[in-house]
Design a protein around this motif. Structure first.
Motif, PDB file in Angstrom:
ATOM      1  N   LEU A 135      -6.784   1.269  -8.211  1.00 15.75           N
ATOM      2  CA  LEU A 135      -6.989   0.002  -7.523  1.00 15.75           C
ATOM      3  C   LEU A 135      -6.985   0.246  -6.017  1.00 15.75           C
ATOM      4  CD1 LEU A 135      -7.191  -3.110  -8.062  1.00 15.75           C
ATOM      5  CD2 LEU A 135      -4.742  -3.189  -7.566  1.00 15.75           C
ATOM      6  N   PHE A 136      -8.041  -0.209  -5.349  1.00 15.32           N
ATOM      7  CA  PHE A 136      -8.174  -0.054  -3.902  1.00 15.32           C
ATOM      8  C   PHE A 136      -8.177  -1.424  -3.228  1.00 15.32           C
ATOM      9  CE2 PHE A 136     -10.005   3.836  -5.551  1.00 15.32           C
ATOM     10  CZ  PHE A 136      -9.632   4.812  -4.633  1.00 15.32           C
ATOM     11  N   ILE A 137      -7.665  -1.461  -2.006  1.00 16.54           N
ATOM     12  CA  ILE A 137      -7.835  -2.643  -1.176  1.00 16.54           C
ATOM     13  C   ILE A 137      -9.015  -2.372  -0.254  1.00 16.54           C
ATOM     14  CG2 ILE A 137      -5.986  -1.861   0.401  1.00 16.54           C
ATOM     15  CD1 ILE A 137      -5.602  -4.883   1.080  1.00 16.54           C
ATOM     16  N   ILE A 138     -10.006  -3.263  -0.318  1.00 11.89           N
ATOM     17  CA  ILE A 138     -11.261  -3.065   0.394  1.00 11.89           C
ATOM     18  C   ILE A 138     -11.424  -4.049   1.546  1.00 11.89           C
ATOM     19  CG2 ILE A 138     -12.675  -4.596  -1.039  1.00 11.89           C
ATOM     20  CD1 ILE A 138     -14.785  -2.363  -1.170  1.00 11.89           C
TER      21      ILE A 138
ATOM     22  N   ILE B 117       0.821  -1.205   0.000  1.00 10.10           N
ATOM     23  CA  ILE B 117       0.000   0.000   0.000  1.00 10.10           C
ATOM     24  C   ILE B 117       0.859   1.261   0.000  1.00 10.10           C
ATOM     25  CG2 ILE B 117      -2.001  -1.096   1.069  1.00 10.10           C
ATOM     26  CD1 ILE B 117      -1.094   0.157   3.742  1.00 10.10           C
ATOM     27  N   ASP B 118       2.168   1.086   0.068  1.00 11.46           N
ATOM     28  CA  ASP B 118       3.121   2.187  -0.047  1.00 11.46           C
ATOM     29  C   ASP B 118       4.459   1.558  -0.369  1.00 11.46           C
ATOM     30  OD1 ASP B 118       4.673   4.596   0.277  1.00 11.46           O
ATOM     31  OD2 ASP B 118       3.038   5.396   1.481  1.00 11.46           O
TER      32      ASP B 118
ATOM     33  N   TYR C 270     -10.683   0.719   9.232  1.00  9.66           N
ATOM     34  CA  TYR C 270      -9.342   0.905   9.790  1.00  9.66           C
ATOM     35  C   TYR C 270      -8.528   1.951   9.028  1.00  9.66           C
ATOM     36  CZ  TYR C 270     -10.617  -3.510  11.974  1.00  9.66           C
ATOM     37  OH  TYR C 270     -11.274  -4.489  12.677  1.00  9.66           O
ATOM     38  N   SER C 271      -9.153   2.648   8.105  1.00  4.71           N
ATOM     39  CA  SER C 271      -8.399   3.580   7.253  1.00  4.71           C
ATOM     40  C   SER C 271      -7.693   4.658   8.074  1.00  4.71           C
ATOM     41  CB  SER C 271      -9.314   4.221   6.206  1.00  4.71           C
ATOM     42  OG  SER C 271     -10.361   4.950   6.820  1.00  4.71           O
ATOM     43  N   LYS C 272      -8.361   5.153   9.104  1.00  2.00           N
ATOM     44  CA  LYS C 272      -7.750   6.189   9.947  1.00  2.00           C
ATOM     45  C   LYS C 272      -6.543   5.632  10.688  1.00  2.00           C
ATOM     46  CE  LYS C 272      -8.852   9.611  13.518  1.00  2.00           C
ATOM     47  NZ  LYS C 272      -9.929  10.160  14.398  1.00  2.00           N
ATOM     48  N   TRP C 273      -6.693   4.432  11.278  1.00  3.82           N
ATOM     49  CA  TRP C 273      -5.578   3.813  12.006  1.00  3.82           C
ATOM     50  C   TRP C 273      -4.410   3.528  11.071  1.00  3.82           C
ATOM     51  CZ3 TRP C 273      -3.579  -1.199  11.255  1.00  3.82           C
ATOM     52  CH2 TRP C 273      -2.572  -1.572  12.150  1.00  3.82           C
ATOM     53  N   ILE C 274      -4.702   3.045   9.876  1.00  5.89           N
ATOM     54  CA  ILE C 274      -3.654   2.730   8.904  1.00  5.89           C
ATOM     55  C   ILE C 274      -2.840   3.976   8.568  1.00  5.89           C
ATOM     56  CG2 ILE C 274      -3.224   2.055   6.506  1.00  5.89           C
ATOM     57  CD1 ILE C 274      -5.701   0.194   6.782  1.00  5.89           C
ATOM     58  N   LYS C 275      -3.538   5.059   8.247  1.00  3.36           N
ATOM     59  CA  LYS C 275      -2.851   6.292   7.845  1.00  3.36           C
ATOM     60  C   LYS C 275      -2.074   6.899   9.011  1.00  3.36           C
ATOM     61  CE  LYS C 275      -6.227   7.164   4.216  1.00  3.36           C
ATOM     62  NZ  LYS C 275      -7.401   7.962   3.772  1.00  3.36           N
ATOM     63  N   GLN C 276      -2.662   6.885  10.203  1.00  2.00           N
ATOM     64  CA  GLN C 276      -1.970   7.449  11.370  1.00  2.00           C
ATOM     65  C   GLN C 276      -0.720   6.645  11.710  1.00  2.00           C
ATOM     66  OE1 GLN C 276      -4.995   7.564  14.431  1.00  2.00           O
ATOM     67  NE2 GLN C 276      -5.613   9.645  13.904  1.00  2.00           N
TER      68      GLN C 276
ATOM     69  N   ILE D  21      10.185  -0.825  -1.984  1.00  2.00           N
ATOM     70  CA  ILE D  21       9.765  -1.744  -3.032  1.00  2.00           C
ATOM     71  C   ILE D  21       9.413  -0.917  -4.256  1.00  2.00           C
ATOM     72  CG2 ILE D  21       8.085  -3.518  -3.672  1.00  2.00           C
ATOM     73  CD1 ILE D  21       7.833  -4.064  -0.607  1.00  2.00           C
ATOM     74  N   ASN D  22      10.232  -1.024  -5.272  1.00  2.00           N
ATOM     75  CA  ASN D  22      10.075  -0.203  -6.467  1.00  2.00           C
ATOM     76  C   ASN D  22       9.374  -0.966  -7.583  1.00  2.00           C
ATOM     77  OD1 ASN D  22      11.586   1.977  -5.268  1.00  2.00           O
ATOM     78  ND2 ASN D  22      13.447   0.802  -5.662  1.00  2.00           N
ATOM     79  N   ASN D  23       8.976  -0.236  -8.604  1.00  2.00           N
ATOM     80  CA  ASN D  23       8.376  -0.794  -9.823  1.00  2.00           C
ATOM     81  C   ASN D  23       7.046  -1.504  -9.573  1.00  2.00           C
ATOM     82  OD1 ASN D  23      10.693   0.034 -11.317  1.00  2.00           O
ATOM     83  ND2 ASN D  23      11.779  -1.781 -10.574  1.00  2.00           N
ATOM     84  N   VAL D  24       6.377  -1.165  -8.471  1.00  2.00           N
ATOM     85  CA  VAL D  24       5.036  -1.682  -8.192  1.00  2.00           C
ATOM     86  C   VAL D  24       4.161  -0.508  -7.767  1.00  2.00           C
ATOM     87  CG1 VAL D  24       3.633  -3.217  -6.775  1.00  2.00           C
ATOM     88  CG2 VAL D  24       5.929  -3.922  -7.456  1.00  2.00           C
ATOM     89  N   LEU D  25       2.998  -0.370  -8.400  1.00  2.00           N
ATOM     90  CA  LEU D  25       2.072   0.698  -8.031  1.00  2.00           C
ATOM     91  C   LEU D  25       1.239   0.220  -6.845  1.00  2.00           C
ATOM     92  CD1 LEU D  25       0.943   3.499  -8.765  1.00  2.00           C
ATOM     93  CD2 LEU D  25      -0.775   2.330 -10.153  1.00  2.00           C
ATOM     94  N   PRO D  26       1.390   0.819  -5.665  1.00  2.00           N
ATOM     95  CA  PRO D  26       0.664   0.337  -4.480  1.00  2.00           C
ATOM     96  C   PRO D  26      -0.845   0.473  -4.636  1.00  2.00           C
ATOM     97  CG  PRO D  26       2.476   1.806  -3.875  1.00  2.00           C
ATOM     98  CD  PRO D  26       2.293   1.944  -5.350  1.00  2.00           C
ATOM     99  N   ALA D  27      -1.578  -0.400  -3.964  1.00  2.00           N
ATOM    100  CA  ALA D  27      -3.034  -0.276  -3.891  1.00  2.00           C
ATOM    101  C   ALA D  27      -3.370   0.848  -2.911  1.00  2.00           C
ATOM    102  CB  ALA D  27      -3.649  -1.591  -3.428  1.00  2.00           C
ATOM    103  N   GLN D  28      -4.485   1.509  -3.149  1.00  2.00           N
ATOM    104  CA  GLN D  28      -4.925   2.592  -2.278  1.00  2.00           C
ATOM    105  C   GLN D  28      -5.871   2.053  -1.196  1.00  2.00           C
ATOM    106  OE1 GLN D  28      -3.589   5.844  -2.806  1.00  2.00           O
ATOM    107  NE2 GLN D  28      -2.349   4.472  -4.081  1.00  2.00           N
ATOM    108  N   ILE D  29      -5.931   2.752  -0.073  1.00  2.00           N
ATOM    109  CA  ILE D  29      -6.802   2.352   1.032  1.00  2.00           C
ATOM    110  C   ILE D  29      -8.234   2.791   0.740  1.00  2.00           C
ATOM    111  CG2 ILE D  29      -7.295   2.677   3.484  1.00  2.00           C
ATOM    112  CD1 ILE D  29      -4.840   0.980   2.886  1.00  2.00           C
ATOM    113  N   TYR D  30      -9.168   1.836   0.804  1.00  2.00           N
ATOM    114  CA  TYR D  30     -10.579   2.165   0.576  1.00  2.00           C
ATOM    115  C   TYR D  30     -11.158   2.702   1.877  1.00  2.00           C
ATOM    116  CZ  TYR D  30     -15.131   1.906  -1.658  1.00  2.00           C
ATOM    117  OH  TYR D  30     -16.336   2.228  -2.240  1.00  2.00           O
ATOM    118  N   SER D  31     -11.738   3.915   1.853  1.00  2.00           N
ATOM    119  CA  SER D  31     -12.221   4.550   3.080  1.00  2.00           C
ATOM    120  C   SER D  31     -13.718   4.845   3.066  1.00  2.00           C
ATOM    121  CB  SER D  31     -11.451   5.858   3.326  1.00  2.00           C
ATOM    122  OG  SER D  31     -11.572   6.731   2.215  1.00  2.00           O
TER     123      SER D  31
END
Length: 344
Positions: A208-211, A51-52, A240-246, A116-126
């Motif tokens: 692309l989001f991870i849900i 995710i990053d 958990y989006s808030k906890w993940i980002k914090q 980790i390069n050359n991979v587009l991370p998935a975004q957090i679904y909020s």
């Protein structure tokens, strides 16, 4: 709610789910579909999602295993896009409960030591509109079909699809529909043994989001493990989006501060007077200076070894038996070596 959880937790397999898929679609199609999703990461006993550049989202019970390995100095690793990375830190959700405790908040963040390069991370679904979303499941574990259940582990990554049937406060869930169901998707499937921590992904436009994060399966006592009719429960990422980002923000800042302090400490050790020459620490970087001539930036190559900005001159710091710096050696492109003692 607690009573219901206690009832169905009795039916959860302790080895959680690779992909189990519909029996009427050729296996190679599930394998080909998985190639689109390079964000999937493989732990020894489960899966995760990038995710990053150095952050992976997985299940809490996978994180517990990783933490035990870290405590035992086993140097756990993860494989992302075919490359292996060492794990730096593991952050299991503070309110995680194991299966014995009722299984809840089954989510975890893992930080790798390298980016980790050359991979587009998935975004957090909020958002909280998960019901009815078309999802993609990705994993590498025991493979089988809705008729057979899990059969074997061939170490091949597959992807399957499904549709979210409902949500609870911290869960999303969806059924493994049989081929005579009107709800069945083209690549219908669910998790199998080895897929814990793997993602439920959804695409919104080009993003692309991870849900969801794979946690457990319900209904095995009625239908059989991984058979048509079972229901999958994934940790609800939006909860958990808030906890993940914090967590990511705070730990990144801490790591950055630690790295900066370590660099400043190293620079302080190197800086000083060396006769008519000086090593100067400025804005977190090291410079060489002779008399009052312009500063020459130096790039660290390895411990005690630096390269001048001209790209041709090496400077190597010399230490005594007590590891105290006593001087340095300058090696020029033509092979000439200049030895210099530290004077202050």
């Amino acid at each position: 709610m607690k009573i219901l959880k206690t009832i169905f937790l009795l039916t959860i397999a302790l080895t959680l789910q690779s992909l189990i898929v519909r029996h009427d679609v050729p296996d190679e199609k599930f394998i080909e579909l998985a190639k689109k999703y390079t964000q999937i990461c493989h732990f020894q006993m489960g899966e995760g999602t990038l995710i990053d550049s150095c952050w992976i989202l997985t299940a809490g019970h996978i994180g517990n295993d990783l933490n035990r390995d870290l405590e035992l100095n086993k140097n756990p690793t993860v494989i992302c896009n075919g490359k292996q990375y060492f794990i730096d830190q593991v952050f299991v959700h503070p309110d995680f409960k194991s299966i014995d405790e009722g299984l809840d908040n089954d989510i975890c963040l893992v930080r790798t030591k390298g980016t980790i390069n050359n991979v587009l991370p998935a975004q957090i679904y909020s958002q909280n509109n998960e019901v009815g979303k078309h999802i993609i499941l990705v994993g590498m574990g025991d493979v089988g079909t809705g008729k057979t259940g899990p059969q074997k582990w061939d170490k091949i990554t597959r992807a399957a699809t499904n549709i979210i049937d409902g949500v609870e406060s911290t869960w999303i869930y969806f059924a493994f529909d049989s081929i005579d169901s009107k709800k069945i998707t083209e690549y219908e499937g669910v998790s199998g043994p080895g897929d814990s921590g793997g993602p439920a992904l959804t695409e919104v436009g080009d993003t692309l989001f991870i849900i969801g994060v794979s946690s457990f399966q319900k209904g095995q006592e009625k239908y059989g493990k991984g058979h048509y009719g079972v229901t999958e429960y994934y940790s609800r990422v939006s909860a958990y989006s808030k906890w993940i980002k914090q967590t990511m923000n705070s730990k990144t800042k801490i790591a950055s501060a630690i790295n900066q302090n370590e660099q400043l400490d190293k620079n302080k050790e190197y800086a000083g007077n060396y006769g008519i020459r000086k090593i100067i620490s400025k804005n977190g970087k090291l410079y060489f200076q002779r008399d009052e001539e312009p500063l020459i930036p130096m790039k660290e190559i390895s411990k005690d070894l630096f390269l001048w900005d001209d790209g041709n001159t090496n400077l190597f710091f010399v230490r005594n038996s007590k590891s105290i710096i006593t001087g340095f050696k300058i090696k020029r492109k033509n092979g000439e070596i200049v030895k210099v003692d530290k004077t202050q």
